[in-house]
Motif scaffolding. Structure first.
Motif, short mmCIF file in Angstrom:
data_model
loop_
_atom_site.label_atom_id
_atom_site.label_comp_id
_atom_site.label_asym_id
_atom_site.label_seq_id
_atom_site.Cartn_x
_atom_site.Cartn_y
_atom_site.Cartn_z
N ARG A 85 1.41 -1.24 -5.45
CA ARG A 85 0.15 -1.17 -6.57
C ARG A 85 -0.84 -1.14 -6.21
O ARG A 85 -1.85 -0.38 -6.53
CB ARG A 85 0.51 -2.46 -7.39
CG ARG A 85 1.79 -2.43 -8.34
CD ARG A 85 1.85 -3.77 -8.97
NE ARG A 85 0.61 -3.92 -10.10
CZ ARG A 85 0.57 -5.12 -10.85
NH1 ARG A 85 1.46 -6.01 -10.63
NH2 ARG A 85 -0.50 -4.73 -11.57
N ALA A 86 -1.25 -1.57 -4.86
CA ALA A 86 -2.45 -1.54 -4.14
C ALA A 86 -2.87 -0.21 -3.64
O ALA A 86 -4.00 0.16 -3.85
CB ALA A 86 -2.52 -2.47 -2.98
N LEU A 87 -1.80 0.67 -3.31
CA LEU A 87 -2.16 1.84 -2.55
C LEU A 87 -1.95 2.96 -3.72
O LEU A 87 -2.76 4.08 -3.43
CB LEU A 87 -0.96 2.27 -1.60
CG LEU A 87 -1.05 1.26 -0.27
CD1 LEU A 87 0.09 1.52 0.44
CD2 LEU A 87 -2.19 1.54 0.39
N ALA A 88 -1.37 2.73 -4.68
CA ALA A 88 -1.13 3.72 -5.79
C ALA A 88 -2.41 4.53 -6.08
O ALA A 88 -2.65 5.87 -6.48
CB ALA A 88 -0.30 3.42 -6.91
N PRO A 89 -3.40 3.80 -6.60
CA PRO A 89 -4.77 4.50 -7.33
C PRO A 89 -5.58 5.31 -6.20
O PRO A 89 -6.33 5.98 -6.46
CB PRO A 89 -5.67 3.29 -7.64
CG PRO A 89 -4.73 2.09 -7.88
CD PRO A 89 -3.64 2.54 -6.64
N GLY A 90 -5.37 5.14 -4.92
CA GLY A 90 -5.77 5.89 -3.99
C GLY A 90 -7.43 5.57 -3.81
O GLY A 90 -8.26 6.22 -3.43
#
Length: 422
Positions: A392-397
């Motif tokens: 979840r932390a990485l997904a938005p980029g």
């Protein structure tokens, strides 16, 4: 240790929490308003903090000196704090000191003098506080990162505000702001330690039962934006902060986030301490943290390092976060759970922490969470939950980064993004 605290709600919406603790000769009283700087528009940036200063200049029939002398003469201490979502007034006192503590805090919250001359002087004092924070690298670097994380939002602006926003404040305008910010619908009177429940309720009704003020409008939802801030200074050490979007307080992944942070950089056995400090010698100080609000959060890392090492440190940080988003060792999770549960139970041994935490829980969840329930939620977290937090932390980029120090450190934000999102 006492049993569960008892809750009472006054007719006007003020909530009272009584948490008696047998064997204590002291008590803690915390009067918490469930609003803070997040409710400010840009034109009133810093008004909540300025108000907190101003109420101590005089309230009720007491002068500034009378307020502190009355509390200290009875063996107590008084303090206050303004945050993004809470404003808290705290008194520690000896057994028998509840009546005085309640009377003083009620005056502060409801009947400040707000003298015009005091306001002029206090704006100057806060201006010096703002300047001091700007001159303190490990304070300023967090402010820079917060501004990037929530750009254009009240939650992204410094709690201290700016001299320009404070300048137009008048006693009448500050009084109107006080009435909305400390309105009874979001006011909690929380006491722990050597307190009698009947006395607490009687005093709360007498001092807060008649409060009636219009509430402030709801705060805008938080939205993580991301961005990079670089401030070049001639310093011996570079200071860096990295932030990623994370679950808020009411999110089911809240405890998984806290365990993720503990494993990443919460102690001397954490991944970042062992890899970046012990193995590679890139930083003396490196810590992971989570800033958690009702509807949003951030997963962050702070480090102080040599400017020449900032880029490599950012790269290692990004690699460790990505690795944790793929999985962790069961022994790491077990160790993190033990540390977090110890933090919870040790907090119960501080009366002020008990009073403050109870008020915050009530404002966020409209109920209290026992230590046993919190421990159960911690124990229920699985490796898959931690992986989900990382994904979840990485997904938005998106990442928010700040670097303060010599020019050689300025590429750290870019190196982090390459390691995280390449």
């Amino acid at each position: 240790m006492s049993g569960a605290p008892n809750l009472h709600r006054l007719a006007n919406g003020v909530t009272v929490i009584c948490d008696p603790a047998p064997g204590y000769e002291t008590l803690a009283l915390s009067v918490v308003a469930g609003r803070g700087s997040r409710w400010e528009d840009e034109a009133r940036s810093g008004w909540s903090h300025l108000l907190e200063h101003m109420v101590f200049k005089g309230a009720g029939q007491r002068s500034a000196r009378d307020i502190v002398e009355a509390i200290e003469a009875a063996g107590g201490q008084i303090n206050a704090a303004t945050g993004h979502e809470r404003t808290s007034f705290q008194v520690r006192a000896l057994r028998g000191g509840l009546e005085l503590a309640m009377a003083v805090t009620a005056d502060l919250v409801q009947r400040p003098t707000l003298d015009e001359g005091d306001l002029v002087r206090e704006k100057q004092v806060v201006g010096q506080e703002i300047a001091e924070a700007a001159d303190t690298p490990d304070d300023q670097v967090f402010e820079l990162a917060q501004t990037q994380a929530f750009a254009g939002q009240a939650i992204g602006r410094p709690i201290l505000g700016t001299p320009e926003a404070l300048a137009p404040a008048t006693p009448a305008a500050i009084e109107a702001w006080r009435a909305a910010l400390y309105a009874p619908d979001r006011l909690v009177v929380s006491a722990a330690g050597a307190v009698d429940e009947d006395e607490l309720l009687r005093l709360a009704e007498a001092h807060f039962g008649a409060a009636a003020s219009p509430a402030a409008a709801a705060a805008d939802p938080a939205s993580f934006t991301g961005g990079d801030a670089v401030e070049v200074r001639r310093l011996e050490q570079a200071h860096v902060v990295f932030m990623l979007p994370a679950p808020g307080l009411k999110d089911p992944d809240h405890f998984a986030l806290r365990l993720f942070v503990e494993i990443l950089g919460g102690g001397m056995s954490s991944r970042l301490f062992q890899e970046a400090r012990e193995k590679l010698g890139l930083a003396y100080a490196i810590d992971a943290f989570s800033d958690i609000y009702d509807d949003a959060g951030v997963l962050g890392v702070y480090a102080g390092c040599a400017a020449k090492d900032a880029g490599r440190l950012a790269e290692v940080t990004g690699q460790q976060i990505r690795a944790m988003a793929a999985g962790v060792d069961p022994s790491e999770l077990a160790r993190a759970k033990a540390q977090l549960k110890a933090f919870v139970f040790m907090g119960r041994e501080s009366l002020l922490t008990r009073a403050e935490q109870a008020a915050s829980q009530l404002l966020s969840f409209d109920r209290l969470l026992s230590s046993a329930e919190i421990a159960e939620r911690i124990d229920a977290v699985t490796i898959d939950d931690l992986v989900r937090v990382g994904v979840r932390a990485l997904a938005p980029g998106r990442a928010a980064t700040s670097v303060l120090g010599a020019k050689g450190a300025s590429r750290a934000g870019g190196r982090l993004r390459e390691a995280l999102f390449a």
